[in-house]
Design an enzyme around this catalytic site. Structure first.
Site, PDB file in Angstrom:
ATOM      1  N   LYS A  54       0.839  -1.202   0.000  1.00  0.00           N
ATOM      2  CA  LYS A  54       0.000   0.000   0.000  1.00  0.00           C
ATOM      3  C   LYS A  54       0.875   1.253   0.000  1.00  0.00           C
ATOM      4  O   LYS A  54       0.618   2.202  -0.739  1.00  0.00           O
ATOM      5  CB  LYS A  54      -0.938  -0.005   1.216  1.00  0.00           C
ATOM      6  CG  LYS A  54      -2.094  -0.979   1.050  1.00  0.00           C
ATOM      7  CD  LYS A  54      -2.866  -1.202   2.344  1.00  0.00           C
ATOM      8  CE  LYS A  54      -3.943  -2.272   2.123  1.00  0.00           C
ATOM      9  NZ  LYS A  54      -4.592  -2.701   3.365  1.00  0.00           N
ATOM     10  N   GLN A  98      -4.812  -1.279   9.579  1.00  0.00           N
ATOM     11  CA  GLN A  98      -4.743  -2.627   9.008  1.00  0.00           C
ATOM     12  C   GLN A  98      -5.379  -3.631   9.972  1.00  0.00           C
ATOM     13  O   GLN A  98      -5.009  -3.704  11.142  1.00  0.00           O
ATOM     14  CB  GLN A  98      -3.273  -2.996   8.743  1.00  0.00           C
ATOM     15  CG  GLN A  98      -3.072  -4.308   8.015  1.00  0.00           C
ATOM     16  CD  GLN A  98      -3.608  -4.291   6.582  1.00  0.00           C
ATOM     17  OE1 GLN A  98      -3.427  -3.327   5.851  1.00  0.00           O
ATOM     18  NE2 GLN A  98      -4.273  -5.359   6.194  1.00  0.00           N
ATOM     19  N   ASP A 121     -11.214   3.261   4.130  1.00  0.00           N
ATOM     20  CA  ASP A 121     -11.637   1.864   4.059  1.00  0.00           C
ATOM     21  C   ASP A 121     -13.160   1.741   4.038  1.00  0.00           C
ATOM     22  O   ASP A 121     -13.696   0.675   3.741  1.00  0.00           O
ATOM     23  CB  ASP A 121     -11.097   1.101   5.284  1.00  0.00           C
ATOM     24  CG  ASP A 121      -9.967   0.149   4.912  1.00  0.00           C
ATOM     25  OD1 ASP A 121      -9.829  -0.166   3.711  1.00  0.00           O
ATOM     26  OD2 ASP A 121      -9.230  -0.277   5.820  1.00  0.00           O
TER      27      ASP A 121
END
Ligand code: NAD
Length: 295
Positions: A54, A98, A121
């Site tokens: 990422k 994460q 997200d």
């Protein structure tokens, strides 16, 4: 084999390149690059690979990448304080924590602490609600990537029968919402579903997000169906070497489907591209600029 292979890797590369072309104009207008902060708690090996990828993709698109790596035993309050700091940081447009988090941490509380405007997200309940009622908001990256591949292949999804296998908050549920928004007729299957094969057999679109290697077989499919395989399963391959496979039995399914995503090289690369897209959009919205329209 008759199915067209949906090349998510190439699609994602083209999207990432388009995203990168918008960064200079944003920089010229604001004097800074869009910024994505990634928080990785602990040393989980798979998460480290995801976070590294990422960060690399973020920098390649010309954006700023901020990495925070609190130790595995970080107290909940310290993690929440870090999120508050990132919420207040004007250089940060997107915040990604994460998952999964170590067991002592309250995942729900951590996600709830992220400013919805920076929740790239799309897991914060505010964004989940916006998606449910059809308002603009941050949409989870993996289902957003699946939808882009489906629309590229099929154009309009209106009236098509779609079966989503899996009902997680990360993939299955938002996928179903997105398909509904496109006027597909959506069935959500899960671990308690009866006669899954029967449901799949009626589907023009199958999205498999289960986490069970090669579960969906070719003879379950309607001929010509479009199959999106979200699953990432590590199995033992030839000579005992680990290899990745999806939730769909690619060999049998590709003989029946009209189009199918491979694993790897299908949905996976789309997830990161959509993360960059969401960060770029969040940056524009935060600065009062109109987000680019070709994303
Ligand atoms: P999850 O474990 O949270 O959810 C799995 C879902 O599958 C559950 O809703 C469960 O009810 C359902 N399920 C389990 N057994 C079933 C069965 N026999 N029949 C029908 N449904 C069944 O998983 P998740 O986070 O949604 O991820 C699903 C898969 O997608 C995993 O393999 C994961 O690694 C992969 N994934 C890939 C990406 C990507 O970028 N490609 C992103 C997220 C997840």
């Amino acid at each position: 084999m008759s199915a067209q292979i949906i090349d998510g890797k190439a699609f994602a590369a083209a999207l990432r390149a388009r995203i990168a072309t918008h960064v200079p104009a944003f920089r010229a207008a604001t004097g800074r690059a869009p910024g994505l902060a990634v928080v990785l708690v602990g040393e989980d090996a798979a998460s480290q690979v995801y976070v590294r990828n990422k960060g690399k993709a973020t920098r390649e698109a010309g954006m700023e990448s901020f990495e925070h790596r609190p130790p595995a035993d970080v107290p909940q309050d310290d993690l929440l304080a870090l999120i508050a700091e990132l919420n207040a940081d004007p250089a940060v447009d997107g915040i990604l924590v994460q998952l999964p988090l170590p067991a002592h941490l309250d995942e729900e509380a951590v996600i709830a602490a992220i400013d919805p405007a920076k929740d790239v997200d799309g897991f914060n309940a505010v964004n989940v609600g916006r998606l449910a009622v059809g308002m603009e908001g941050m949409v989870p990256c993996t289902p957003l990537g699946c939808l882009a591949l489906l629309k590229d292949r099929l154009g309009s999804l209106s009236g098509l029968n779609a079966v989503v296998i899996g009902r997680s908050n990360i993939v299955g549920k938002p996928m179903a919402q997105l398909l509904l928004k496109e006027s597909a007729t959506v069935t959500v299957a899960h671990s308690r579903t009866r006669d899954l094969e029967e449901l799949v057999r009626r589907a023009d679109i199958v999205v498999a997000a289960v986490g069970r290697a090669d579960m969906v077989k070719g003879d379950w499919l309607k001929p010509g169906a479009t199959v999106i395989d979200v699953g990432i399963n590590r199995v033992e391959g030839e000579g005992g070497k680990a290899r990745l496979t999806g939730d769909v039995d690619f060999a049998s399914a590709s003989a029946v489907a009209g189009a199918i995503t491979p694993v790897p090289g299908g949905v996976g690369p789309m997830t990161i591209a959509m993360l960059l897209r969401n960060t770029l959009v969040a940056a524009h919205v935060r600065e009062g600029l109109a987000p680019p329209e070709d994303l």
